[in-house]
Design a protein around this motif. Structure first.
Motif, PDB file in Angstrom:
ATOM      1  N   GLU A 119       0.814  -1.219   0.000  1.00  0.00           N
ATOM      2  CA  GLU A 119       0.000   0.000   0.000  1.00  0.00           C
ATOM      3  C   GLU A 119       0.846   1.267   0.000  1.00  0.00           C
ATOM      4  N   ASP A 120       1.780   1.382   0.949  1.00  0.00           N
ATOM      5  CA  ASP A 120       2.653   2.565   1.037  1.00  0.00           C
ATOM      6  C   ASP A 120       3.910   2.144   1.787  1.00  0.00           C
ATOM      7  N   PRO A 121       4.840   1.475   1.102  1.00  0.00           N
ATOM      8  CA  PRO A 121       5.961   0.823   1.793  1.00  0.00           C
ATOM      9  C   PRO A 121       7.045   1.798   2.229  1.00  0.00           C
ATOM     10  N   SER A 199       4.808  -1.939   5.546  1.00  0.00           N
ATOM     11  CA  SER A 199       4.217  -2.091   4.218  1.00  0.00           C
ATOM     12  C   SER A 199       3.113  -1.079   3.952  1.00  0.00           C
ATOM     13  N   VAL A 200       2.753  -0.271   4.981  1.00  0.00           N
ATOM     14  CA  VAL A 200       1.572   0.589   4.804  1.00  0.00           C
ATOM     15  C   VAL A 200       1.740   2.035   5.259  1.00  0.00           C
ATOM     16  N   ILE A 201       2.694   2.364   6.154  1.00  0.00           N
ATOM     17  CA  ILE A 201       2.621   3.694   6.775  1.00  0.00           C
ATOM     18  C   ILE A 201       3.322   4.790   5.981  1.00  0.00           C
ATOM     19  N   GLY A 202       4.185   4.454   5.020  1.00  0.00           N
ATOM     20  CA  GLY A 202       4.880   5.485   4.273  1.00  0.00           C
ATOM     21  C   GLY A 202       5.585   6.463   5.194  1.00  0.00           C
ATOM     22  N   THR A 203       5.425   7.749   4.937  1.00  0.00           N
ATOM     23  CA  THR A 203       6.091   8.772   5.757  1.00  0.00           C
ATOM     24  C   THR A 203       5.159   9.347   6.812  1.00  0.00           C
ATOM     25  N   HIS A 204       4.113   8.608   7.171  1.00  0.00           N
ATOM     26  CA  HIS A 204       3.249   9.036   8.264  1.00  0.00           C
ATOM     27  C   HIS A 204       3.912   8.750   9.614  1.00  0.00           C
ATOM     28  N   ALA A 205       3.297   9.260  10.668  1.00  0.00           N
ATOM     29  CA  ALA A 205       3.813   9.093  12.023  1.00  0.00           C
ATOM     30  C   ALA A 205       2.960   8.106  12.803  1.00  0.00           C
TER      31      ALA A 205
END
Length: 303
Positions: A119-121, A199-205
């Motif tokens: 999803e957002d690796p 595999s999902v959080i990307g550059t989120h916190a």
């Protein structure tokens, strides 16, 4: 050293230890694995120097079976990180025991940016310690070690927290009623699964923690150092600028489990959570599975 750390031993139905109390240091790095692999290797060497020699004795081999971490194993893992064809893409996990959760544990997941299957690796690196390590060495030592590890890694986000130490989130195989009661009582207790999150959080916190590491783009999105200084004017809080336009935010003198049966959540945690809220990771969509709903709620626990 404070004496308020709960002793946690989560066991499966067959009696195997699935999770225990300890300290987690975790970083998320938004760079191609081949670019960060040498830094991951250096950080791992720093971790190995800090823990008792020979503690990490096992790793999952390419066939999925647990293999002893002997000289041959180390050579293979080094090749997986630093040489073709892997160049840091192979996940690496180092454990104390081939069958149970131990206090010392290393996990690395090298995620290819833009991987269409995920999803957002984002790549992740984590290091754990039993609570006894903190009691023996003190918080100043552990904070300095976390800073040393973070210096090596060009993170976008990272943190250090009191945690349920459990390889690949296997604490969920224990009695969930016990785990749920612990998490409800101790918001300073982290329950993590970096194999899933990377595999999902990307550059989120994720939620604020005892030590909260903010890199780019998160630090810029929060308004930079000035915004943090203005918002976190508490005597317990310190901000330490790091090379590469990054910062270490220390919210307290120690990794407080925050026992809500004896005191409220410290206000600095709530303030930082409000600042970070627009950039929290959240699973989206209707009809989310229960674990995704619980994760969303857990990340927002300080709001």
């Amino acid at each position: 050293m404070r004496d308020t750390f709960p002793i946690i031993r989560l066991r499966t139905r067959k009696g195997w230890l699935a999770g225990r109390d300890g300290i987690l240091i975790s970083f998320f790095v938004h760079r191609p694995p081949k670019d960060i692999a040498p830094a991951v290797w250096r950080a791992l060497q720093a971790y190995l120097r800090a823990i008792p020699a020979g503690t990490l004795g096992w790793y999952p081999a390419d066939d999925g079976e647990m293999a002893p971490l002997d000289d041959t194993g180390w050579q293979h893992l080094r090749q997986c990180l630093l040489e073709p064809p892997w160049n840091g893409l192979r996940p690496i996990e180092l454990l104390e025991s081939p069958s149970e959760a131990g206090g010392y544990h290393f996990e690395y997941y090298g995620r290819q940016l833009g991987d269409p299957i995920l999803e957002d690796p984002i790549s992740s690196v984590s290091f754990t310690f039993p609570t006894e390590y903190l009691r023996e060495h003190g918080t100043s030592h552990l904070r300095a070690l976390a800073l040393q590890l973070g210096d090596e890694l060009p993170f976008s986000f990272g943190y250090a927290s009191f945690a349920i130490v459990s390889p690949q989130g296997l604490f969920s195989s224990g009695d969930w009623n016990i785990t749920e009661a612990l998490l409800a009582r101790y918001p300073g207790l982290d329950a993590y699964n970096n194999e899933e999150l990377s595999s999902v959080i990307g550059t989120h916190a994720l939620a604020p923690a005892w030590l909260t590491f903010l890199g780019q783009p998160l630090l810029g999105q929060l308004g930079g150092m000035d915004a943090l200084r203005n918002g976190l004017s508490f005597p317990e809080v310190s901000l330490l600028p790091m090379e590469g336009d990054r910062v270490l935010v220390t919210l307290d003198e120690w990794p407080d489990p925050i026992d809500t049966q004896t005191k409220p959540i410290p206000p600095q945690y709530r303030v930082l959570a409000r600042l970070m809220e627009p950039f929290f990771f959240q699973y989206e969509g209707e009809g989310l599975p229960l674990y995704k709903h619980d994760t969303n709620r857990w990340i927002r626990r300080f709001l």
